[in-house]
Design an enzyme around this catalytic site. Structure first.
Site, PDB file in Angstrom:
ATOM      1  CG  HIS A 106      -6.568  -1.803   4.045  1.00 61.22           C
ATOM      2  ND1 HIS A 106      -5.597  -1.926   3.077  1.00 61.22           N
ATOM      3  CD2 HIS A 106      -5.942  -1.276   5.133  1.00 61.22           C
ATOM      4  CE1 HIS A 106      -4.436  -1.492   3.565  1.00 61.22           C
ATOM      5  NE2 HIS A 106      -4.623  -1.088   4.807  1.00 61.22           N
TER       6      HIS A 106
ATOM      7  CB  THR B  23      -0.889   0.021   1.270  1.00 60.75           C
ATOM      8  OG1 THR B  23      -1.305  -1.309   1.575  1.00 60.75           O
ATOM      9  CG2 THR B  23      -2.070   0.930   1.094  1.00 60.75           C
TER      10      THR B  23
HETATM   11  P1  A3P Z   1       7.847  -6.547   4.034  1.00 56.44           P
HETATM   12  O1  A3P Z   1       7.328  -6.647   5.428  1.00 56.44           O
HETATM   13  O2  A3P Z   1       7.790  -7.840   3.299  1.00 56.44           O
HETATM   14  O3  A3P Z   1       9.187  -5.918   3.942  1.00 56.44           O
HETATM   15  P2  A3P Z   1       1.897  -1.992   3.255  1.00 56.44           P
HETATM   16  O4  A3P Z   1       2.508  -0.769   2.649  1.00 56.44           O
HETATM   17  O5  A3P Z   1       0.702  -2.467   2.504  1.00 56.44           O
HETATM   18  O6  A3P Z   1       1.690  -1.836   4.706  1.00 56.44           O
HETATM   19  O7  A3P Z   1       2.942  -3.176   3.028  1.00 56.44           O
HETATM   20  C1  A3P Z   1       4.158  -3.186   3.714  1.00 56.44           C
HETATM   21  C2  A3P Z   1       5.144  -4.010   2.934  1.00 56.44           C
HETATM   22  O8  A3P Z   1       5.575  -3.270   1.778  1.00 56.44           O
HETATM   23  C3  A3P Z   1       6.402  -4.314   3.723  1.00 56.44           C
HETATM   24  O9  A3P Z   1       6.862  -5.567   3.223  1.00 56.44           O
HETATM   25  C4  A3P Z   1       7.311  -3.162   3.316  1.00 56.44           C
HETATM   26  O10 A3P Z   1       8.668  -3.401   3.539  1.00 56.44           O
HETATM   27  C5  A3P Z   1       6.980  -3.059   1.850  1.00 56.44           C
HETATM   28  N1  A3P Z   1       7.288  -1.744   1.284  1.00 56.44           N
HETATM   29  C6  A3P Z   1       7.079  -0.532   1.849  1.00 56.44           C
HETATM   30  N2  A3P Z   1       7.514   0.440   1.041  1.00 56.44           N
HETATM   31  C7  A3P Z   1       7.996  -0.161  -0.063  1.00 56.44           C
HETATM   32  C8  A3P Z   1       8.607   0.332  -1.261  1.00 56.44           C
HETATM   33  N3  A3P Z   1       8.793   1.614  -1.444  1.00 56.44           N
HETATM   34  N4  A3P Z   1       8.992  -0.567  -2.175  1.00 56.44           N
HETATM   35  C9  A3P Z   1       8.815  -1.898  -1.976  1.00 56.44           C
HETATM   36  N5  A3P Z   1       8.254  -2.415  -0.869  1.00 56.44           N
HETATM   37  C10 A3P Z   1       7.844  -1.559   0.079  1.00 56.44           C
END
Ligand code: A3P
Length: 320
Positions: free
Chosen positions: A133, A70
């Protein structure tokens, strides 16, 4: 009521008493509304949204199951839309001044958290950018025939599960314990997890994107990782702000990809400090790898979850 001042109306309390109920690993109560599991305060936000949201034709809604990328999708979309605004220098970029979740609010957690008639002027970006969500079928009746655009980001179920585990432990301020993983795994498999079942969620947007590809874009975390520039261009095309030839030649696509990389975002001062909705900004960034689940799930866990997903997604054309 808690520190955020959650208001659950009497009407909602009556509704909740008629809904299927469950609890998460910490004993926090969940109820099932329109096929999706919510904490009570989130359900109130969903109901407020359904009652009060009035879409505008140009609205953009970023949707996801929690921990599916997200934050990344928000950063990418914000950056794409920022292109049209001229900056004298790069250090004025909006991503340097706030966390992506501060820039793009959630309908049910932020905008409609307390009321069905919020003051939307504080969310006055143009076009308006929102996130959610909620599954698509819960949002659809409210959007009616609005031509607004919805972008969904989908991530591998096992990576989402592991990401959720680390996030929950970070929120609880405990070490990532196996016992917590096991409890989250069980909820994931049964479907009774916040915003679950995972497969219902993914399917609602998958079907929506097949039925109406002009208004629902289905993106995948793994594809953005593998070919960021192609996927960023795809997103830009969908949103009606395609890159010009000149932009492509001068590296604008790569610039957005670099700007929104996990490394770059997590290194920004604004993301190392501060909070949004009781979540430390830094907890939105961890490893961002594809297949990290291999380091944590047992073969039994892997097999069972694969079997469940395979069965649930059968005939949908969607594969993991
Ligand atoms: P991991 O826990 O596998 O590292 P959300 O944003 O939906 O809360 O999801 C969080 C997940 O997206 C985490 O995964 C986080 O590290 C990853 N994430 C956050 N920013 C990101 C980015 N800029 N590029 C790639 N993944 C990212």
């Amino acid at each position: 009521s808690n520190a955020r001042g959650d208001k659950i109306t009497d009407e909602t309390k009556i509704l909740i008493s008629s809904l299927p109920s469950d609890a998460d690993g910490e004993g926090k109560k969940l109820c099932n509304y329109q096929g999706c599991w919510y904490y009570y305060n989130t359900l109130q936000g969903v109901l407020n949204f359904q009652r009060g949201f009035q879409p505008q034709d140009t609205d953009i809604i970023l949707a996801s199951f929690p921990k599916s990328g997200t934050t990344w999708l928000k950063a990418l979309t914000v950056s794409l839309l920022e292109r049209s605004k001229k900056h004298s220098s790069d250090d004025e970029h909006i991503l340097l001044s706030d966390n992506p979740h501060g820039i793009v609010p959630f309908f049910e957690i932020d905008v409609f958290h307390e009321s069905s008639s919020p003051d939307l002027s504080k969310f006055s970006s143009f076009p308006r950018l929102f996130s959610t969500h909620m599954p698509l079928h819960t949002m659809k009746p409210t959007l009616k025939d609005s031509p607004c655009k919805i972008v969904y980001i989908c991530r591998d179920v096992k990576d989402t599960l592991i990401s959720w585990w680390f996030f929950v432990c970070a929120m609880l301020k405990v070490e990532p314990k196996t016992s917590i993983l096991e409890s989250i795994y069980k909820s994931f498999c049964s479907g009774a997890i916040y915003y679950g079942p995972f497969w219902e969620h993914v399917l609602s947007y998958w079907k929506g994107s097949l039925e109406d590809p002009k208004h629902v874009l289905f993106m995948r975390y793994e594809e953005i990782k593998a070919e960021p520039c192609d996927q960023i261009k795809r997103l830009a095309d969908f949103l009606g702000c395609p890159f010009t030839k000149e932009e492509e030649e001068n590296g604008s696509v790569e610039k957005i990809s670099d700007l929104c990389s996990l490394r770059n975002l997590s290194g920004m001062e604004v993301n190392k400090t501060g909070k949004v909705n009781d979540v430390d900004h830094k907890n939105f960034f961890r490893k961002g790898e594809v297949g990290d689940w291999k380091n944590y799930l047992t073969p039994e866990m892997e097999n069972k979850i694969d079997m469940i997903i395979q069965e649930k997604l059968q005939c949908s054309g969607l594969k993991f």
